[in-house]
Design an enzyme around this catalytic site. Structure first.
Site, mmCIF file in Angstrom:
data_model
loop_
_atom_site.group_PDB
_atom_site.id
_atom_site.type_symbol
_atom_site.label_atom_id
_atom_site.label_comp_id
_atom_site.label_asym_id
_atom_site.label_seq_id
_atom_site.Cartn_x
_atom_site.Cartn_y
_atom_site.Cartn_z
ATOM 1 C CG ASN A 35 39.131 18.779 51.855
ATOM 2 O OD1 ASN A 35 38.702 19.927 51.886
ATOM 3 N ND2 ASN A 35 39.286 18.055 52.948
ATOM 4 C CE1 TYR A 77 43.149 15.023 41.693
ATOM 5 C CE2 TYR A 77 40.938 14.719 42.528
ATOM 6 C CZ TYR A 77 42.229 14.270 42.378
ATOM 7 O OH TYR A 77 42.609 13.066 42.907
ATOM 8 C CG LEU A 121 53.679 13.009 50.114
ATOM 9 C CD1 LEU A 121 53.542 11.826 51.057
ATOM 10 C CD2 LEU A 121 55.074 13.097 49.539
ATOM 11 N N GLY A 122 50.388 14.323 47.135
ATOM 12 C CA GLY A 122 49.356 14.220 46.103
ATOM 13 C C GLY A 122 49.740 15.016 44.869
#
Length: 169
Positions: A135, A140, A105-106
């Site tokens: 994390n 990223y 989802l991220g």
């Protein structure tokens, strides 16, 4: 999984998920006093309503099995939390409830932010991430972001450091 833009009518749901996800993420690393001071300042309903009505900010809910599982906030122009120029889009908030993490989802929310930036013809997308959130930093980096600076973030009276991470589009 679906993503829906938030409206002013979503302010109470936005407040609830904001408080829940921020608390899940940071409660073990901050005093209750500092955490509560931040929550009261950043996520009170009046503050969120102001942000929801700002034309340079957008919020989106991500749903998983018809339940709000997380959210995204993007900023452009003067709404950015740090002056980064008109060619930039900021991802100010991207949170997923713990029970929905590891479902991609991220990634979908971050892709939504990149899509918005491209539609708006932005040259880069940036965000601040707590220097101890390993994390998130790894996530990223995997998505093409590089550290380009740092700035202070206040959790109540506690000064912390957020890494500025940027991705050129």
């Amino acid at each position: 999984m679906t993503i829906k833009k938030c409206t002013l009518e979503d302010s109470l749901n936005l407040q609830a998920i904001s408080v829940e996800t921020f608390t899940e993420t940071f409660k073990d690393h901050n005093s209750p006093e500092h955490l509560n001071a931040y929550l009261e300042r950043a996520y009170n309903v009046n503050q969120l309503k102001q942000e929801l009505t700002n034309q340079s900010s957008q919020f989106f809910f991500v749903y998983y099995n018809q339940e709000v599982a997380g959210y995204l906030k993007t900023n452009t122009g003067d709404a950015q939390s740090k002056a980064m120029g008109d060619d930039s889009l900021e991802v100010e908030r991207i949170y997923v409830k713990k029970k929905f993490q590891k479902h991609g989802l991220g990634k979908h929310l971050l892709n939504k932010a990149v899509e918005i930036a491209k539609v708006q013809k932005k040259e880069k997308i940036w965000l601040g991430v707590w220097e101890e959130n390993e994390n998130a930093i790894a996530f990223y980096k995997k998505k093409g972001f590089l550290q380009t600076g740092a700035h202070s973030f206040y959790m109540g009276d506690d000064e912390q450091v957020d890494l500025i991470m940027t991705k050129i589009l």
